[in-house]
Design a protein around this motif. Structure first.
Motif, PDB file in Angstrom:
ATOM      1  N   LEU A 208      35.228  50.182  45.129  1.00 28.17           N
ATOM      2  CA  LEU A 208      34.444  48.918  44.278  1.00 28.17           C
ATOM      3  C   LEU A 208      34.299  47.504  45.271  1.00 28.17           C
ATOM      4  CD1 LEU A 208      36.647  49.602  40.917  1.00 28.17           C
ATOM      5  CD2 LEU A 208      34.109  49.865  41.346  1.00 28.17           C
ATOM      6  N   ALA A 209      35.314  47.486  46.375  1.00 28.65           N
ATOM      7  CA  ALA A 209      35.234  46.389  47.063  1.00 28.65           C
ATOM      8  C   ALA A 209      33.810  46.560  48.081  1.00 28.65           C
ATOM      9  CB  ALA A 209      36.524  46.206  47.989  1.00 28.65           C
ATOM     10  N   ARG A 210      33.623  47.586  48.253  1.00 26.49           N
ATOM     11  CA  ARG A 210      32.488  48.082  49.111  1.00 26.49           C
ATOM     12  C   ARG A 210      31.017  47.756  48.384  1.00 26.49           C
ATOM     13  NH1 ARG A 210      33.739  51.978  51.261  1.00 26.49           N
ATOM     14  NH2 ARG A 210      33.442  53.705  49.652  1.00 26.49           N
ATOM     15  N   CYS A 211      30.987  47.443  46.959  1.00 28.73           N
ATOM     16  CA  CYS A 211      29.883  47.343  46.285  1.00 28.73           C
ATOM     17  C   CYS A 211      29.696  45.826  46.256  1.00 28.73           C
ATOM     18  CB  CYS A 211      30.140  47.975  45.018  1.00 28.73           C
ATOM     19  SG  CYS A 211      30.175  49.742  44.931  1.00 28.73           S
ATOM     20  N   ARG A 212      30.750  45.014  46.826  1.00 30.92           N
ATOM     21  CA  ARG A 212      30.597  43.826  46.738  1.00 30.92           C
ATOM     22  C   ARG A 212      30.773  43.041  45.356  1.00 30.92           C
ATOM     23  NH1 ARG A 212      30.314  42.397  52.121  1.00 30.92           N
ATOM     24  NH2 ARG A 212      28.944  43.957  53.381  1.00 30.92           N
ATOM     25  N   GLN A 213      31.498  43.548  44.528  1.00 27.35           N
ATOM     26  CA  GLN A 213      31.440  43.163  43.002  1.00 27.35           C
ATOM     27  C   GLN A 213      32.977  43.034  42.735  1.00 27.35           C
ATOM     28  OE1 GLN A 213      29.559  46.144  40.815  1.00 27.35           O
ATOM     29  NE2 GLN A 213      27.670  45.148  40.725  1.00 27.35           N
ATOM     30  N   GLU A 214      33.375  41.787  42.438  1.00 29.96           N
ATOM     31  CA  GLU A 214      34.857  41.751  42.177  1.00 29.96           C
ATOM     32  C   GLU A 214      35.043  42.641  40.722  1.00 29.96           C
ATOM     33  OE1 GLU A 214      38.305  38.536  41.168  1.00 29.96           O
ATOM     34  OE2 GLU A 214      36.685  38.040  42.806  1.00 29.96           O
ATOM     35  N   HIS A 215      35.768  43.393  40.502  1.00 26.52           N
ATOM     36  CA  HIS A 215      36.009  44.197  39.588  1.00 26.52           C
ATOM     37  C   HIS A 215      36.996  43.406  38.630  1.00 26.52           C
ATOM     38  CE1 HIS A 215      36.650  47.422  36.671  1.00 26.52           C
ATOM     39  NE2 HIS A 215      35.489  47.863  37.073  1.00 26.52           N
ATOM     40  N   GLU A 216      36.913  43.356  37.282  1.00 25.94           N
ATOM     41  CA  GLU A 216      37.876  42.683  36.676  1.00 25.94           C
ATOM     42  C   GLU A 216      39.241  43.494  36.290  1.00 25.94           C
ATOM     43  OE1 GLU A 216      36.242  41.051  32.803  1.00 25.94           O
ATOM     44  OE2 GLU A 216      34.757  39.925  33.978  1.00 25.94           O
ATOM     45  N   GLY A 217      38.896  44.789  36.292  1.00 26.80           N
ATOM     46  CA  GLY A 217      39.955  45.768  36.229  1.00 26.80           C
ATOM     47  C   GLY A 217      40.921  45.771  37.497  1.00 26.80           C
ATOM     48  N   ILE A 218      40.322  45.690  38.414  1.00 24.53           N
ATOM     49  CA  ILE A 218      40.894  45.442  39.642  1.00 24.53           C
ATOM     50  C   ILE A 218      41.795  44.203  39.791  1.00 24.53           C
ATOM     51  CG2 ILE A 218      41.189  45.523  42.256  1.00 24.53           C
ATOM     52  CD1 ILE A 218      40.270  48.137  41.337  1.00 24.53           C
ATOM     53  N   HIS A 219      41.205  43.169  39.496  1.00 27.39           N
ATOM     54  CA  HIS A 219      41.919  41.908  39.344  1.00 27.39           C
ATOM     55  C   HIS A 219      43.116  41.751  38.266  1.00 27.39           C
ATOM     56  CE1 HIS A 219      42.381  37.570  39.687  1.00 27.39           C
ATOM     57  NE2 HIS A 219      42.472  37.600  38.477  1.00 27.39           N
ATOM     58  N   PHE A 220      42.826  42.585  37.217  1.00 24.40           N
ATOM     59  CA  PHE A 220      43.670  42.721  35.860  1.00 24.40           C
ATOM     60  C   PHE A 220      44.989  43.391  36.540  1.00 24.40           C
ATOM     61  CE2 PHE A 220      45.695  45.173  32.606  1.00 24.40           C
ATOM     62  CZ  PHE A 220      46.170  43.846  31.694  1.00 24.40           C
ATOM     63  N   VAL A 221      44.657  44.576  37.185  1.00 22.00           N
ATOM     64  CA  VAL A 221      45.850  45.522  37.570  1.00 22.00           C
ATOM     65  C   VAL A 221      46.921  45.006  38.800  1.00 22.00           C
ATOM     66  CG1 VAL A 221      46.312  47.816  38.590  1.00 22.00           C
ATOM     67  CG2 VAL A 221      44.761  47.681  36.886  1.00 22.00           C
ATOM     68  N   THR A 222      46.130  44.079  39.716  1.00 22.76           N
ATOM     69  CA  THR A 222      46.889  43.691  40.618  1.00 22.76           C
ATOM     70  C   THR A 222      47.703  42.295  40.263  1.00 22.76           C
ATOM     71  OG1 THR A 222      44.869  42.377  41.404  1.00 22.76           O
ATOM     72  CG2 THR A 222      45.340  44.384  42.576  1.00 22.76           C
ATOM     73  N   SER A 223      47.305  41.904  39.275  1.00 24.37           N
ATOM     74  CA  SER A 223      48.011  40.859  38.520  1.00 24.37           C
ATOM     75  C   SER A 223      49.250  41.134  37.759  1.00 24.37           C
ATOM     76  CB  SER A 223      47.215  39.939  37.683  1.00 24.37           C
ATOM     77  OG  SER A 223      47.017  40.467  36.525  1.00 24.37           O
ATOM     78  N   LEU A 224      49.535  42.433  37.644  1.00 26.43           N
ATOM     79  CA  LEU A 224      50.463  42.991  36.795  1.00 26.43           C
ATOM     80  C   LEU A 224      51.727  43.309  37.626  1.00 26.43           C
ATOM     81  CD1 LEU A 224      48.905  45.479  34.394  1.00 26.43           C
ATOM     82  CD2 LEU A 224      49.392  43.141  33.943  1.00 26.43           C
ATOM     83  N   ASP A 225      52.816  42.432  37.866  1.00 31.50           N
ATOM     84  CA  ASP A 225      53.846  42.468  38.678  1.00 31.50           C
ATOM     85  C   ASP A 225      54.666  43.905  38.496  1.00 31.50           C
ATOM     86  OD1 ASP A 225      53.362  40.063  39.576  1.00 31.50           O
ATOM     87  OD2 ASP A 225      54.656  38.973  38.486  1.00 31.50           O
ATOM     88  N   LYS A 226      54.848  44.444  37.239  1.00 34.07           N
ATOM     89  CA  LYS A 226      55.659  45.486  37.034  1.00 34.07           C
ATOM     90  C   LYS A 226      54.976  46.636  37.740  1.00 34.07           C
ATOM     91  CE  LYS A 226      57.468  43.689  32.525  1.00 34.07           C
ATOM     92  NZ  LYS A 226      57.575  44.461  31.336  1.00 34.07           N
ATOM     93  N   LEU A 227      53.813  46.888  38.080  1.00 31.51           N
ATOM     94  CA  LEU A 227      53.288  47.954  38.816  1.00 31.51           C
ATOM     95  C   LEU A 227      53.536  48.016  40.377  1.00 31.51           C
ATOM     96  CD1 LEU A 227      49.949  48.141  36.739  1.00 31.51           C
ATOM     97  CD2 LEU A 227      52.099  49.636  36.298  1.00 31.51           C
TER      98      LEU A 227
END
Length: 133
Positions: free
Chosen positions: A45-64
């Motif tokens: 998804l990074a290669r497509c140069r689009q910030e994916h909201e799902g990636i942003h959401f998941v990385t914001s979850l501290d429990k994971l």
């Protein structure tokens, strides 16, 4: 709508995870942690140069804490937001990257199987998922 208690949901997620992990090459991060399909999805998804909201959401979850946990959360996010097929398709566009991440038996390396998988995933876009994220 499909909810967290649905047996079909658990089966679907297990199959998706199986597909994404099948014949995945073993890779390690700089610190030695094993990479998983989560890392493949992030890179694709990074290669497509689009910030994916799902990636942003998941990385914001501290429990994971693990790549597998993040990957599972991402799949659930995409199901709820009807983005799974499109997100995976973006990751599967680059044959060079696919060969970097997967061995030859992966269904993602077969154009016919890849098309069948994506076609089935696009059909899920008409299903409503009410899942705890």
């Amino acid at each position: 709508p499909v909810t967290d208690g649905s047996q079909e949901l658990h089966s679907l997620c297990a199959q998706l995870e199986f597909l994404l992990q099948f014949d995945l090459k073993e890779k390690r991060s700089f610190f030695g942690q094993r990479k998983d399909y989560w890392d493949f999805l992030c890179q694709g998804l990074a290669r497509c140069r689009q910030e994916h909201e799902g990636i942003h959401f998941v990385t914001s979850l501290d429990k994971l804490k693990t790549p597998v946990g993040r990957g599972r959360a991402f799949l659930r996010y995409c199901l709820v937001h009807r983005q799974l097929a499109e997100s995976l398709q973006l990751c599967l566009l680059d044959p060079e990257s696919l060969c970097e991440w997967y061995y030859a038996r992966s269904p993602f390396l077969s154009p016919k199987r890849r098309a069948e998988i994506l076609g089935s995933l696009y059909e899920l876009d008409c299903v409503t998922f009410h899942l705890a994220l």
